[in-house]
Design a protein around this motif. Structure first.
Motif, PDB file in Angstrom:
ATOM      1  N   ASP A 114      40.752  70.371  36.742  1.00 50.19           N
ATOM      2  CA  ASP A 114      40.152  71.198  35.696  1.00 50.19           C
ATOM      3  C   ASP A 114      39.507  70.298  34.636  1.00 50.19           C
ATOM      4  O   ASP A 114      39.665  69.076  34.662  1.00 50.19           O
ATOM      5  N   HIS A 115      38.783  70.930  33.685  1.00 48.93           N
ATOM      6  CA  HIS A 115      37.924  70.143  32.794  1.00 48.93           C
ATOM      7  C   HIS A 115      38.704  69.354  31.741  1.00 48.93           C
ATOM      8  O   HIS A 115      38.122  68.506  31.054  1.00 48.93           O
ATOM      9  N   SER A 116      40.018  69.586  31.616  1.00 53.23           N
ATOM     10  CA  SER A 116      40.800  68.776  30.665  1.00 53.23           C
ATOM     11  C   SER A 116      40.745  67.297  31.035  1.00 53.23           C
ATOM     12  O   SER A 116      40.880  66.427  30.175  1.00 53.23           O
ATOM     13  N   ILE A 135      26.081  64.433  28.556  1.00 52.70           N
ATOM     14  CA  ILE A 135      25.425  65.721  28.792  1.00 52.70           C
ATOM     15  C   ILE A 135      26.419  66.614  29.531  1.00 52.70           C
ATOM     16  O   ILE A 135      26.891  66.273  30.619  1.00 52.70           O
ATOM     17  N   TRP A 136      26.791  67.705  28.857  1.00 53.26           N
ATOM     18  CA  TRP A 136      27.913  68.559  29.296  1.00 53.26           C
ATOM     19  C   TRP A 136      27.327  69.839  29.882  1.00 53.26           C
ATOM     20  O   TRP A 136      26.753  70.650  29.153  1.00 53.26           O
ATOM     21  N   ILE A 137      27.460  69.984  31.198  1.00 57.68           N
ATOM     22  CA  ILE A 137      26.879  71.131  31.898  1.00 57.68           C
ATOM     23  C   ILE A 137      27.999  72.147  32.137  1.00 57.68           C
ATOM     24  O   ILE A 137      28.981  71.841  32.815  1.00 57.68           O
ATOM     25  N   ASP A 138      27.866  73.359  31.591  1.00 55.50           N
ATOM     26  CA  ASP A 138      29.020  74.266  31.576  1.00 55.50           C
ATOM     27  C   ASP A 138      28.584  75.658  31.115  1.00 55.50           C
ATOM     28  O   ASP A 138      27.639  75.787  30.335  1.00 55.50           O
ATOM     29  N   ALA A 139      29.306  76.672  31.564  1.00 56.01           N
ATOM     30  CA  ALA A 139      29.134  78.011  30.980  1.00 56.01           C
ATOM     31  C   ALA A 139      29.823  78.100  29.617  1.00 56.01           C
ATOM     32  O   ALA A 139      29.481  78.955  28.801  1.00 56.01           O
ATOM     33  N   ALA A 141      31.765  76.031  26.094  1.00 53.06           N
ATOM     34  CA  ALA A 141      31.605  74.845  25.260  1.00 53.06           C
ATOM     35  C   ALA A 141      32.838  73.932  25.313  1.00 53.06           C
ATOM     36  O   ALA A 141      32.762  72.763  24.947  1.00 53.06           O
ATOM     37  N   ASP A 142      33.975  74.451  25.736  1.00 54.05           N
ATOM     38  CA  ASP A 142      35.204  73.645  25.870  1.00 54.05           C
ATOM     39  C   ASP A 142      35.499  72.850  24.600  1.00 54.05           C
ATOM     40  O   ASP A 142      35.942  71.707  24.650  1.00 54.05           O
ATOM     41  N   ILE A 143      35.247  73.479  23.449  1.00 52.95           N
ATOM     42  CA  ILE A 143      35.412  72.773  22.169  1.00 52.95           C
ATOM     43  C   ILE A 143      36.390  73.497  21.239  1.00 52.95           C
ATOM     44  O   ILE A 143      36.394  73.289  20.031  1.00 52.95           O
ATOM     45  N   TYR A 245      30.116  67.706  34.527  1.00 53.40           N
ATOM     46  CA  TYR A 245      29.552  68.878  35.201  1.00 53.40           C
ATOM     47  C   TYR A 245      30.652  69.837  35.638  1.00 53.40           C
ATOM     48  O   TYR A 245      31.408  69.548  36.556  1.00 53.40           O
ATOM     49  N   ASP A 246      30.715  70.978  34.943  1.00 50.78           N
ATOM     50  CA  ASP A 246      31.624  72.055  35.343  1.00 50.78           C
ATOM     51  C   ASP A 246      30.832  72.973  36.273  1.00 50.78           C
ATOM     52  O   ASP A 246      29.791  73.515  35.872  1.00 50.78           O
ATOM     53  N   VAL A 247      31.327  73.165  37.494  1.00 49.10           N
ATOM     54  CA  VAL A 247      30.532  73.962  38.453  1.00 49.10           C
ATOM     55  C   VAL A 247      30.407  75.421  38.023  1.00 49.10           C
ATOM     56  O   VAL A 247      29.569  76.149  38.580  1.00 49.10           O
TER      57      VAL A 247
HETATM   58 MN   LIG Z   1      34.293  73.347  31.413  1.00 47.37          MN
END
Ligand SMILES: [Mn+2]
Length: 323
Positions: A114-116, A135-139, A141-143, A245-247
């Motif tokens: 997972d993105h953690s 460059i963060w590719i994602d649906a 923001a994970d912030i 890159y988060d798919v």
């Molecule tokens: Mn993510």
């Protein structure tokens, strides 16, 4: 106009360390820890060798202490409302140490999980390339911070931890992250479409550059990628670049096996173009591919589609071109 063959100007040779991060503790669904295994079984390493890369595999999470910790991990850290902080802290620290100390001059390719896990991979990369742009590719923001997160799942928080936001409330196990290792103006998002109210506030207050699907529709993917590269490069045409890159950035019909699907995403071509174009700059030094969860598939075709998309993201980032 011919497409330039990516040449990876920061690397001494075309050599990649594949860092396996089979980890699911940053969220609640099992199965995402099997992402690396499925992608390797699909032939990822050979595909990279066919593109001219020398490959080696690193497995920071493969040791008994971690296995023991996993058995005893608690749902919540005692001092924080985030879930499994002890486990996430331990796993990401191991990934960090590998990315910081064991990659040498290789390309850093981290497969999640997972993105953690990006807390480890990005913090580690920034020790070797302090000026790198992310460059963060994602649906998403994970912030989220410890204070703003509603779910308590740490895969929705890696960017805030890397930036040192809300640090006084970190679970103790995540105190290892070097303070403010990621500057707020050295990251740019592409693909956002599901951003929590607290996250919107953080993005606005910190002036963090983000291109949502609105901007992709408005400007087109080519302009968005140019603007993203320009933003994180800060005028340095040799600025090292990393893609996380988060798919789930991709339209769910192409990627059904991921934990937090959101409709109206990037087409597969847009998703691959981002990687191809950034690779073409010659500045890429690292990539994360995360949130491939083969266990969420209801049939073999769905699983295969998702694994293939993940592998294609890697190849497009690492030199595959259409011509
Ligand atoms: Mn993510």
């Amino acid at each position: 106009m011919a497409t330039a063959q990516p040449h990876y100007k920061h690397l001494k040779e075309k050599s990649v360390s594949i860092v396996l991060a089979p980890f699911s503790g940053g969220q609640g669904k099992g199965g995402v820890e099997n992402g690396p295994d499925y992608m390797l079984k699909h032939g990822l390493e050979k595909q990279l060798q066919e593109l001219g890369w020398k490959t080696s595999i690193k497995e920071p999470l493969k040791d008994t202490n971690y296995e023991e910790l996993k058995q005893t991990a608690t749902e919540k850290s005692a001092t924080s409302k985030t879930k499994r902080g002890d486990l996430v802290g331990e796993a990401t620290k191991k990934i960090y140490n590998t990315c910081k100390n064991e990659i040498g001059d290789d390309f850093q390719l981290t497969i999640g999980g997972d993105h953690s896990i990006a807390m480890g991979s990005i913090a580690g990369l920034l020790q070797r390339y302090p000026d790198a742009g992310i460059i963060w590719i994602d649906a998403h923001a994970d912030i989220n911070t410890v204070t703003t997160t509603e779910s308590g799942n740490l895969h929705g928080c890696p960017v805030s931890f890397l930036m040192g936001l809300d640090k006084e409330n970190y679970p103790p196990e995540l105190q290892w992250i070097p303070n403010q290792v990621l500057k707020t103006d050295k990251i740019c998002y592409i693909g956002l479409r599901d951003v929590d109210a607290g996250e919107k506030k953080i993005l606005q207050e910190n002036n963090i550059k983000a291109f949502s699907m609105y901007h992709v529709d408005r400007f087109g993917i080519n302009s968005v990628v140019e603007m993203a590269i320009d933003h994180v490069s800060k005028g340095n045409k040799d600025c090292p670049l990393m893609i996380s890159y988060d798919v789930d950035a991709l339209e769910p019909s192409y990627v059904k096996c991921t934990g937090t699907m959101v409709k109206n995403g990037l087409t597969l071509r847009e998703g691959f173009f981002i990687c191809e174009r950034i690779a073409e700059t010659g500045n890429l030094v690292a990539l994360d591919v995360v949130e491939v969860n083969p266990e969420l598939g209801t049939n073999d075709m769905d699983i295969l589609d998702t694994i293939m998309a993940g592998c294609a993201v890697v190849r497009c980032t690492m030199g595959e071109t259409l011509l």
